[in-house]
Design an enzyme around this catalytic site. Structure first.
Site, PDB file in Angstrom:
ATOM      1  N   SER A   1      38.997  37.493  42.699  1.00  0.00           N
ATOM      2  CA  SER A   1      39.496  36.127  42.864  1.00  0.00           C
ATOM      3  C   SER A   1      40.400  36.099  44.089  1.00  0.00           C
ATOM      4  CB  SER A   1      40.298  35.707  41.629  1.00  0.00           C
ATOM      5  OG  SER A   1      40.989  34.490  41.849  1.00  0.00           O
TER       6      SER A   1
ATOM      7  N   TYR B   1      47.648  37.168  35.451  1.00  0.00           N
ATOM      8  CA  TYR B   1      46.335  37.041  36.091  1.00  0.00           C
ATOM      9  C   TYR B   1      46.352  37.668  37.478  1.00  0.00           C
ATOM     10  CZ  TYR B   1      41.911  34.845  37.458  1.00  0.00           C
ATOM     11  OH  TYR B   1      40.612  34.624  37.871  1.00  0.00           O
TER      12      TYR B   1
END
Length: 233
Positions: A137, A150
């Site tokens: 990501s 995250y």
């Protein structure tokens, strides 16, 4: 040439979109998900495109699950050429509110899951001189508010993949990480709709993977940042 490709977290979203594109282009695809009913539903939908699809239930947080998944895929298709570690989870809270369970769920799924998937498949990839791809990501290079857990997992995925690339290149295994920005998926409770048209679409991810597989073997896009071309509308 048709390849045998395993996609974790392939029952919806990015994984499903990648599977669709690869099947349309003649590849053999195996997908996994934690729930057998979700796997069966996705396989049924993908068989409209091609019969060369196979589904297995596996939780990437469990190494034995991934070992079994790889064994079943090889038994079904005869080999394994490409592995795409896509399964992921996001929980977004301020760090002082993030629970131990939240933290562990993200690290075990996003980071440890990538390791387990590679560990379970690496000997097959050595045989095929194959390709291992992680879906990281932009959160693996850009930190943000409410993203501590995250961010930690995706920064880890990027570092893990880059180091694995150096370790495995001597076996002629290619290793890459893709770092997408905003993607129109069901991630974090989102339901894709017209409001997501500006975002990267799952099929865009599939087309990127297809381009990577079609590149001359002498070149390796080891880390790809992949953004929407327009800002949020």
């Amino acid at each position: 040439m048709s390849k045998v490709i395993y996609i974790t977290g392939g029952t919806k979203g990015i994984g499903f979109g990648i599977a669709e594109v690869l099947l349309k282009n003649g590849h053999k695809v195996a997908i996994s998900g934690r729930k057998q009913e979700d796997v069966d539903k996705a396989v049924s939908e993908l068989k409209v495109i091609s019969e060369s699809v196979f589904g297995v239930s596996s939780d990437v947080r469990n190494f034995e699950d991934e070992e079994s998944a790889v064994q079943k895929i090889v038994q079904n298709f005869g080999s394994l050429d490409v592995v795409i570690a896509n399964a992921g989870l996001g929980i977004f809270k301020p760090v002082d509110e993030l629970t131990i369970e939240d933290w562990n769920a993200m690290q075990e799924t996003n980071l440890t899951g990538c390791f387990y998937t590679l560990k379970a498949s690496v000997e097959e990839l050595k045989k095929s001189q194959g390709y291992y791809i992680t879906i990281a990501s932009l959160a693996g290079t850009n930190f943000f508010e409410n993203g501590a857990g995250y961010n930690a997992s995706k920064f880890g995925v990027v570092g893990f993949t880059q180091a694995a690339m150096i370790d495995l290149r001597k076996f002629n295994i290619k290793v890459s990480t893709i770092m997408p920005g905003s993607v129109a998926t069901y991630f974090n409770g989102n339901v894709p709709s017209e409001k997501d048209e500006w975002k990267i679409q799952p099929e865009d991810m599939g087309n990127l993977v297809l381009d990577m597989l079609n590149m001359n073997p002498r070149v390796l896009p080891s880390k790809i940042e992949f953004r929407a071309s327009q800002v949020k509308k």
